[in-house]
Design a protein around this motif. Sequence first.
Motif, PDB file in Angstrom:
ATOM      1  N   LYS A 290      37.006  51.868  23.344  1.00  0.00           N
ATOM      2  CA  LYS A 290      35.591  52.012  23.692  1.00  0.00           C
ATOM      3  C   LYS A 290      35.016  53.293  23.099  1.00  0.00           C
ATOM      4  CE  LYS A 290      32.088  50.436  26.134  1.00  0.00           C
ATOM      5  NZ  LYS A 290      31.446  49.176  25.746  1.00  0.00           N
ATOM      6  N   VAL A 291      35.753  54.392  23.233  1.00  0.00           N
ATOM      7  CA  VAL A 291      35.306  55.671  22.661  1.00  0.00           C
ATOM      8  C   VAL A 291      35.256  55.577  21.130  1.00  0.00           C
ATOM      9  CG1 VAL A 291      35.935  58.101  22.341  1.00  0.00           C
ATOM     10  CG2 VAL A 291      36.071  57.064  24.611  1.00  0.00           C
TER      11      VAL A 291
ATOM     12  N   ALA B  81      45.360  61.045  32.792  1.00  0.00           N
ATOM     13  CA  ALA B  81      46.109  60.106  33.622  1.00  0.00           C
ATOM     14  C   ALA B  81      45.276  58.867  33.930  1.00  0.00           C
ATOM     15  CB  ALA B  81      46.531  60.785  34.922  1.00  0.00           C
ATOM     16  N   PHE B  82      45.926  57.704  33.847  1.00  0.00           N
ATOM     17  CA  PHE B  82      45.301  56.431  34.186  1.00  0.00           C
ATOM     18  C   PHE B  82      46.071  55.825  35.366  1.00  0.00           C
ATOM     19  CE2 PHE B  82      43.621  57.163  30.060  1.00  0.00           C
ATOM     20  CZ  PHE B  82      42.490  56.360  29.890  1.00  0.00           C
TER      21      PHE B  82
ATOM     22  N   ASP C 260      35.481  56.115  34.527  1.00  0.00           N
ATOM     23  CA  ASP C 260      34.494  57.111  34.109  1.00  0.00           C
ATOM     24  C   ASP C 260      35.127  58.463  33.826  1.00  0.00           C
ATOM     25  OD1 ASP C 260      32.545  55.216  34.406  1.00  0.00           O
ATOM     26  OD2 ASP C 260      31.854  55.906  36.363  1.00  0.00           O
ATOM     27  N   ALA C 261      36.037  58.907  34.710  1.00  0.00           N
ATOM     28  CA  ALA C 261      36.663  60.226  34.530  1.00  0.00           C
ATOM     29  C   ALA C 261      37.496  60.248  33.262  1.00  0.00           C
ATOM     30  CB  ALA C 261      37.535  60.567  35.745  1.00  0.00           C
ATOM     31  N   GLN C 262      38.232  59.166  33.009  1.00  0.00           N
ATOM     32  CA  GLN C 262      39.078  59.100  31.809  1.00  0.00           C
ATOM     33  C   GLN C 262      38.214  59.054  30.544  1.00  0.00           C
ATOM     34  OE1 GLN C 262      39.473  57.298  34.583  1.00  0.00           O
ATOM     35  NE2 GLN C 262      41.473  57.993  35.322  1.00  0.00           N
ATOM     36  N   MET C 263      37.120  58.314  30.608  1.00  0.00           N
ATOM     37  CA  MET C 263      36.212  58.239  29.450  1.00  0.00           C
ATOM     38  C   MET C 263      35.596  59.611  29.162  1.00  0.00           C
ATOM     39  SD  MET C 263      35.942  55.121  28.091  1.00  0.00           S
ATOM     40  CE  MET C 263      34.282  54.925  27.448  1.00  0.00           C
TER      41      MET C 263
ATOM     42  N   GLY D  12      48.437  47.853  31.838  1.00  0.00           N
ATOM     43  CA  GLY D  12      47.297  47.217  32.479  1.00  0.00           C
ATOM     44  C   GLY D  12      46.418  48.141  33.282  1.00  0.00           C
ATOM     45  N   THR D  13      46.341  49.432  32.891  1.00  0.00           N
ATOM     46  CA  THR D  13      45.489  50.378  33.620  1.00  0.00           C
ATOM     47  C   THR D  13      44.305  50.867  32.782  1.00  0.00           C
ATOM     48  OG1 THR D  13      47.064  52.134  33.000  1.00  0.00           O
ATOM     49  CG2 THR D  13      47.289  51.186  35.201  1.00  0.00           C
ATOM     50  N   GLY D  14      44.048  50.206  31.649  1.00  0.00           N
ATOM     51  CA  GLY D  14      42.828  50.493  30.889  1.00  0.00           C
ATOM     52  C   GLY D  14      42.931  51.552  29.815  1.00  0.00           C
TER      53      GLY D  14
END
Length: 375
Positions: free
Chosen positions: A70-71, A202-203, A32-35, A61-63
């Motif tokens: 997605k964005v 950061a992810f 959520d924070a990254q999005m 592998g951290t999205g």
Amino acid sequence: MTKDLLLWDQTIFKEQEYFELDFLPENLLHRDAQMRSLKFSVSPALRGSTPLNAYCRGAPGTGKTSAVLKVFSELENATQKVVPVYINCQVDSTRYAIFAQIFKKLFGYPPPSSGISFKKLFSQIAKHLVEKKRVLIVALDDFNYLMASKEADEVLYSLLRMHEVQPGAKVGVITILSDLTLDMVRDLTPQVQSVFLPEEIAFPQYSPEEIKDILKYRVRYGFMQGVISDELIDIVTGYTADTGDLRVGINMLKRAGLNAERRASRAISKEDIEKAYEGSRYIHLNYTIRNLKKEEKVLLKCIVASGKEEMMSGELYECFKEKTDLGYTSFYEMVNRLEGLKILSLNTTGKGTRGQSRLVSLMYDPGEVEKRIDV
């Protein structure tokens, strides 16, 4: 007993796409924070302004890619005035190839295969953006490939200075990096740094609890009810956490499901999980070794060639130094990085000259590592 067996035309999968590595779920859990940061960066584009540049950084592998895609999907559904272009820099690793992909997204067809210069290609893209009042956002995934091929500065400079050639052109860039040793500030030229100025996003690696949550989400929508128990999901979670790569767990679920179907079973067993791990565990190894620097591959080859389960760090350094001429500081940083990537394991011993030394070992079968090293 027959009710526990699958018929030849039956399946335990509800939606198998939930276990594909390129599948983009409706809900991207624990990002959520990254999005929010990504949406904040691109939001000016929705108002016709130049978006903020962004730099997505995290281990494999951290999205990162999923969050950007997605964005981008949401942007495309919201407006035609913003044009998001995703570039895989492993595939398109030159400035011309990247701008050809941008051209294709803008015009709906590729540029001529020959006879068009970069200058003309660049001009047509810039002119289109201004005339149609469209904002361009380019995501450069696996950006380290551009840095390795010395194309990074030219690509970024061309994109971010487009408004100087064609006043009114609005362009934003998102870089995606899995190589945590690269420094965007240090490794780009001052001219590019002065115009890039990205928001760093950061992810971090997923915690075991987050991994389990994500895997249970995939199970809920991907399998029929009752196919896999919570206890077995815990085992998959443990293996996934050991590699630090969510893709390992997702692929394990798919393989385990197929293993169960091969037995005509309606439920996954522990044996199905263990067998699945033997194949899935190398997803992380494949990706990681493919993205290593030449010197890091040489270091791994020194360990493989020794034939030992563990090497004293001093002995390993002598082999590394002989083959690369690099100093101990570089060696030390590479060993720590490879431990962080979960390729090497480090243990201390009291046998060193100062009271302790480090023992270095591979976390994978040496033969599997050797097969993937191309130096």
